[in-house]
Design a protein around this motif. Structure first.
Motif, PDB file in Angstrom:
ATOM      1  N   GLU A  60       0.897  57.085 -13.664  1.00 28.05           N
ATOM      2  CA  GLU A  60       1.967  56.682 -12.762  1.00 28.05           C
ATOM      3  C   GLU A  60       1.850  57.423 -11.440  1.00 28.05           C
ATOM      4  N   GLY A  61       2.065  56.683 -10.346  1.00 27.40           N
ATOM      5  CA  GLY A  61       2.058  57.308  -9.040  1.00 27.40           C
ATOM      6  C   GLY A  61       0.715  57.217  -8.325  1.00 27.40           C
ATOM      7  N   GLN A  62      -0.381  56.973  -9.078  1.00 24.28           N
ATOM      8  CA  GLN A  62      -1.693  56.833  -8.437  1.00 24.28           C
ATOM      9  C   GLN A  62      -1.764  55.533  -7.643  1.00 24.28           C
ATOM     10  N   LYS A  63      -2.523  55.609  -6.546  1.00 22.19           N
ATOM     11  CA  LYS A  63      -2.830  54.379  -5.833  1.00 22.19           C
ATOM     12  C   LYS A  63      -4.171  53.865  -6.330  1.00 22.19           C
ATOM     13  N   VAL A  64      -4.221  52.583  -6.633  1.00 26.37           N
ATOM     14  CA  VAL A  64      -5.447  52.010  -7.180  1.00 26.37           C
ATOM     15  C   VAL A  64      -5.843  50.752  -6.411  1.00 26.37           C
ATOM     16  N   ILE A  65      -7.124  50.455  -6.466  1.00 27.05           N
ATOM     17  CA  ILE A  65      -7.630  49.184  -5.968  1.00 27.05           C
ATOM     18  C   ILE A  65      -7.945  48.330  -7.177  1.00 27.05           C
ATOM     19  N   ASP A  88      -9.413  45.945 -15.227  1.00 28.75           N
ATOM     20  CA  ASP A  88      -9.467  45.212 -13.965  1.00 28.75           C
ATOM     21  C   ASP A  88      -9.092  46.098 -12.777  1.00 28.75           C
ATOM     22  N   ILE A  89      -8.845  47.378 -13.062  1.00 29.92           N
ATOM     23  CA  ILE A  89      -8.639  48.336 -11.969  1.00 29.92           C
ATOM     24  C   ILE A  89      -9.994  48.895 -11.588  1.00 29.92           C
ATOM     25  N   LEU A  90     -10.316  48.835 -10.312  1.00 30.21           N
ATOM     26  CA  LEU A  90     -11.654  49.184  -9.856  1.00 30.21           C
ATOM     27  C   LEU A  90     -11.798  50.662  -9.516  1.00 30.21           C
ATOM     28  N   ALA A  91     -10.784  51.222  -8.877  1.00 26.80           N
ATOM     29  CA  ALA A  91     -10.915  52.599  -8.389  1.00 26.80           C
ATOM     30  C   ALA A  91      -9.544  53.177  -8.101  1.00 26.80           C
ATOM     31  N   VAL A  92      -9.495  54.496  -8.116  1.00 27.76           N
ATOM     32  CA  VAL A  92      -8.306  55.235  -7.681  1.00 27.76           C
ATOM     33  C   VAL A  92      -8.563  55.674  -6.239  1.00 27.76           C
TER      34      VAL A  92
ATOM     35  N   LYS G   4     -12.261  56.752  -5.674  1.00 26.24           N
ATOM     36  CA  LYS G   4     -12.859  57.290  -6.903  1.00 26.24           C
ATOM     37  C   LYS G   4     -12.981  56.148  -7.918  1.00 26.24           C
ATOM     38  N   PRO G   5     -14.184  55.620  -8.077  1.00 27.06           N
ATOM     39  CA  PRO G   5     -14.322  54.482  -8.994  1.00 27.06           C
ATOM     40  C   PRO G   5     -14.069  54.872 -10.443  1.00 27.06           C
ATOM     41  N   LEU G   6     -13.531  53.937 -11.203  1.00 29.92           N
ATOM     42  CA  LEU G   6     -13.273  54.146 -12.624  1.00 29.92           C
ATOM     43  C   LEU G   6     -14.444  53.629 -13.454  1.00 29.92           C
ATOM     44  N   PHE G   7     -14.554  54.135 -14.668  1.00 31.84           N
ATOM     45  CA  PHE G   7     -15.500  53.599 -15.659  1.00 31.84           C
ATOM     46  C   PHE G   7     -16.924  53.498 -15.099  1.00 31.84           C
ATOM     47  N   ASP G   8     -17.499  52.293 -15.170  1.00 28.15           N
ATOM     48  CA  ASP G   8     -18.888  52.075 -14.751  1.00 28.15           C
ATOM     49  C   ASP G   8     -18.958  51.468 -13.349  1.00 28.15           C
ATOM     50  N   LYS G   9     -17.891  51.645 -12.587  1.00 28.60           N
ATOM     51  CA  LYS G   9     -17.862  51.085 -11.243  1.00 28.60           C
ATOM     52  C   LYS G   9     -18.605  51.991 -10.258  1.00 28.60           C
ATOM     53  N   VAL G  10     -19.200  51.379  -9.250  1.00 25.56           N
ATOM     54  CA  VAL G  10     -19.919  52.095  -8.208  1.00 25.56           C
ATOM     55  C   VAL G  10     -19.413  51.574  -6.865  1.00 25.56           C
ATOM     56  N   VAL G  11     -19.196  52.495  -5.917  1.00 29.36           N
ATOM     57  CA  VAL G  11     -18.765  52.084  -4.580  1.00 29.36           C
ATOM     58  C   VAL G  11     -19.977  52.094  -3.653  1.00 29.36           C
ATOM     59  N   LEU G  12     -20.190  50.976  -2.982  1.00 24.73           N
ATOM     60  CA  LEU G  12     -21.329  50.819  -2.086  1.00 24.73           C
ATOM     61  C   LEU G  12     -20.839  50.604  -0.657  1.00 24.73           C
ATOM     62  N   LYS G  13     -21.682  51.007   0.303  1.00 21.50           N
ATOM     63  CA  LYS G  13     -21.393  50.762   1.718  1.00 21.50           C
ATOM     64  C   LYS G  13     -22.605  50.030   2.276  1.00 21.50           C
ATOM     65  N   ALA G  14     -22.378  48.893   2.871  1.00 22.17           N
ATOM     66  CA  ALA G  14     -23.490  48.076   3.371  1.00 22.17           C
ATOM     67  C   ALA G  14     -24.369  48.862   4.326  1.00 22.17           C
ATOM     68  N   VAL G  15     -25.685  48.686   4.199  1.00 18.92           N
ATOM     69  CA  VAL G  15     -26.634  49.291   5.121  1.00 18.92           C
ATOM     70  C   VAL G  15     -26.872  48.282   6.230  1.00 18.92           C
ATOM     71  N   GLU G  16     -26.373  48.615   7.421  1.00 16.96           N
ATOM     72  CA  GLU G  16     -26.483  47.651   8.508  1.00 16.96           C
ATOM     73  C   GLU G  16     -27.343  48.186   9.634  1.00 16.96           C
ATOM     74  N   THR G  17     -28.599  48.453   9.362  1.00 19.83           N
ATOM     75  CA  THR G  17     -29.521  48.905  10.390  1.00 19.83           C
ATOM     76  C   THR G  17     -30.313  47.702  10.875  1.00 19.83           C
ATOM     77  N   GLU G  18     -31.019  47.916  12.030  1.00 16.42           N
ATOM     78  CA  GLU G  18     -31.781  46.805  12.578  1.00 16.42           C
ATOM     79  C   GLU G  18     -32.916  46.432  11.614  1.00 16.42           C
ATOM     80  N   GLU G  19     -33.528  47.466  11.084  1.00 12.70           N
ATOM     81  CA  GLU G  19     -34.597  47.233  10.119  1.00 12.70           C
ATOM     82  C   GLU G  19     -34.128  46.303   9.003  1.00 12.70           C
TER      83      GLU G  19
END
Lengths: 94, 94, 94, 94, 94, 94, 94
Positions: A60-65, A88-92, G4-19
């Protein structure tokens, strides 16, 4: 009234601050799951769900995506909630 | 007539009070599961369902929010019921 | 002719009494499973079905509500039957 | 030529007698599985199918009702057969 | 060139004799799996496939009936082959 | 740049020789998986994938036929690759 | 803010270089999964996910190719992220 989620369900309340609006959620496509930020307001007990043991990780109280596509919208006492499975919660967000 | 649900089925009766109408359920989209509040009128025995052991968590008289999409509407002796699997019940409301 | 259902199959015969017609089944939507009341006329032996042990819970002569969507209609000697898996039977009505 | 079914497959030959035509099969909807009566002409050996042990229950010469939707039509030496998994056979008719 | 199928795959070569054409395969509907007769030209090693132990039952030179819908057509050195999982082979024809 | 596939993934590079074009792949229907020949350029470590132990069977330099429908096309340093699960590789061609 | 991803989730950031743009990703069809290159910015703890033990293989700072179709786009503090299950990451690029 109090919502007590069953099993691995989590009750969320949308975070509707201006900050959220400005740096909020991008929904580039329409056929795609719409992730959203929300605050956890109630957490189910977990336990055996569909034959598998589920330990609740959110509090409770956490913000989640979350992936809104899988949730259920509910309005109770003029407040809107989303009831969703913990998986179905992705991240905190902290 | 009495409905005795089998396995993990639960029989619900819609809660149709004015309060429910006013602070009731939001159904923003049409392609989405429509959650609803209802009263539990009968609970199946649980046990092994599809090879998994199911313990019934809800009780007669409780008000629950459920995902209507998965339920079956039945009218018996002029009363409308919904028969639903317990796993499609999202939360208990107190 | 006699129908002997295999595995977890159950043979049902529609209950078509006037009472059923009056306080019968509500089918509000068309894209939705249509539950119906019927009488059990034959019950399969159960046993291992799809790798899971199934114990038959219903008996000949019981009136049951089932999810018609999953059943198969059969006409034999001018009588219409529905052959259905036991897990698609929702409740017994007494 | 002889058809020897593999695994849990069963070879059926349609029963096309007049009696069958008169008191035959009702196919009320088109989007629905069409059950049919047929005679068993060959039975596979059973054994481990998709990781589960299958014991064959039907025998050559039995008349069965099956869910035609799941079967495969084959014509061999001017005779039409249906090859079907045993689990798609609904009942034996005696 | 030689095709060596992996896992539970089987390589088939269509049997295109006149006899086959005359007493061949009936394809009554278009939305339905089209079973066909073919000769086995190569058999994979079997073993653990998707977590389940698969023992190969068919042998080179056998004529089989298969559900074409699940197979993959390949043309190599001007010969057309079908590569299919053994579980999509319905029967051996002798 | 080097692509190191994870889990049971395999990196393929299309074989585009004239021979391939002449005795190449037949794609008779459009709604069907399109099998193709390609060369293995990198193989994942295998191990536990989705709860099942996967042993890699293919090796760098082998020519394989695969079901393209399941793969992912990637262009890196002006070379096109396909990244695919090993289970979607149908056969090795020698 | 930190995701902070939960479980087996991974957070990615697009690589937007010219290459990336020049030797970037080919998206030949529209109905197909669109693989993309991105940098790993956060990795979930792994553990038991859907009843199966998941060990995280990717690390912060790695560039990965993923199947975008399965991911969720999120914008947080004016940065776009993709949250994805580790099993939807195809390969590490070095």
């Amino acid at each position: 009234m109090t919502i007590k989620p069953l099993f691995d369900k989590v009750v969320l309340k949308a975070v509707e601050t201006e900050e959220t609006t400005q740096s909020g959620i991008v929904l580039p496509g329409t056929a795609k799951e719409k992730p959203q930020m929300a605050e956890v307001v109630a957490v189910g007990p977990g336990g055996v769900v569909d034959g598998k043991d589920v330990v609740m990780q959110v509090k409770e109280g956490q913000k989640v995506i979350y992936s809104k596509y899988a949730g259920n919208d509910v309005k109770l006492d003029d407040t809107e909630y989303v009831i969703i499975r913990q998986s179905d919660i992705l991240a905190v967000v902290e």
